[in-house]
Scaffold this active site. Sequence first.
Site, PDB file in Angstrom:
ATOM      1  N   CYS A  77       0.837  -1.204   0.000  1.00 18.60           N
ATOM      2  CA  CYS A  77       0.000   0.000   0.000  1.00 18.60           C
ATOM      3  C   CYS A  77       0.874   1.257   0.000  1.00 18.60           C
ATOM      4  CB  CYS A  77      -0.984  -0.029   1.166  1.00 18.60           C
ATOM      5  SG  CYS A  77      -2.332   1.172   1.007  1.00 18.60           S
ATOM      6  N   HIS A 175      -3.820  -4.979  -0.089  1.00 13.47           N
ATOM      7  CA  HIS A 175      -3.373  -5.533   1.192  1.00 13.47           C
ATOM      8  C   HIS A 175      -3.466  -7.054   1.145  1.00 13.47           C
ATOM      9  CE1 HIS A 175      -2.981  -1.836   3.622  1.00 13.47           C
ATOM     10  NE2 HIS A 175      -3.924  -1.364   2.829  1.00 13.47           N
ATOM     11  N   GLU A 177      -2.454  -9.135   3.244  1.00  9.04           N
ATOM     12  CA  GLU A 177      -2.748  -9.653   4.580  1.00  9.04           C
ATOM     13  C   GLU A 177      -4.233  -9.558   4.921  1.00  9.04           C
ATOM     14  OE1 GLU A 177      -2.259  -5.232   5.269  1.00  9.04           O
ATOM     15  OE2 GLU A 177      -1.443  -6.754   3.911  1.00  9.04           O
TER      16      GLU A 177
END
Length: 200
Positions: A77, A175, A177
């Site tokens: 990001c 993202h 994650e």
Amino acid sequence: MDVVIIDYGVGNVKSIEFALNRLGVQALLTQDADTIKAAKRVILPGVGEASSAMKNLETCELHRVIPNLKQPVLGICLGMQLMCNYTDEGQTKGLKLFNTDVKQFPNSLKVPQMGWNTINNLKTNLFKGIKPNEYMYLVHSYYAPICSETIAQTTYGFPYASALQKNNFYGVQFHPERSGHAGEQILKNFLELPEANCKP
């Protein structure tokens, strides 16, 4: 696996740590230059504002350390945006690892782009096992234009670079994650990249 997450006061670090834990990896959160240099993998996270984030890197002298790293490095990001030449956000000079400038989305689009969107035109082993048009989670108001270092694209009003790569440096606008099994696969792929991965 020796993985460090660069600690410079920004970023949704806990979710990255949890995602790595699910892959059986314990990452070390640090801003120590020697520890970062010695790691096998380095992650530069980022959630926040570009100019203050860059100042934090400069305060820690990490703006000098990161460009000289030889192991695989992943910016996430804002981390990816700071790896570019420049970003419109705060008129901020970046680390100049990717040869592109980050632009603000036009007023005609709802910003930030927030939520799930697809990635396509996938290149390099970072996306091994990822199907075109897989959904990833994004939250951002600035974007990197398509350039020669683009390894994935997303369309939000127009196509832009949702992933970049040059030599051992990788960046993703989304993202991983927070992107479910596909995002974890991308993190797994990053952990498995060759040590000397200098070509797309």
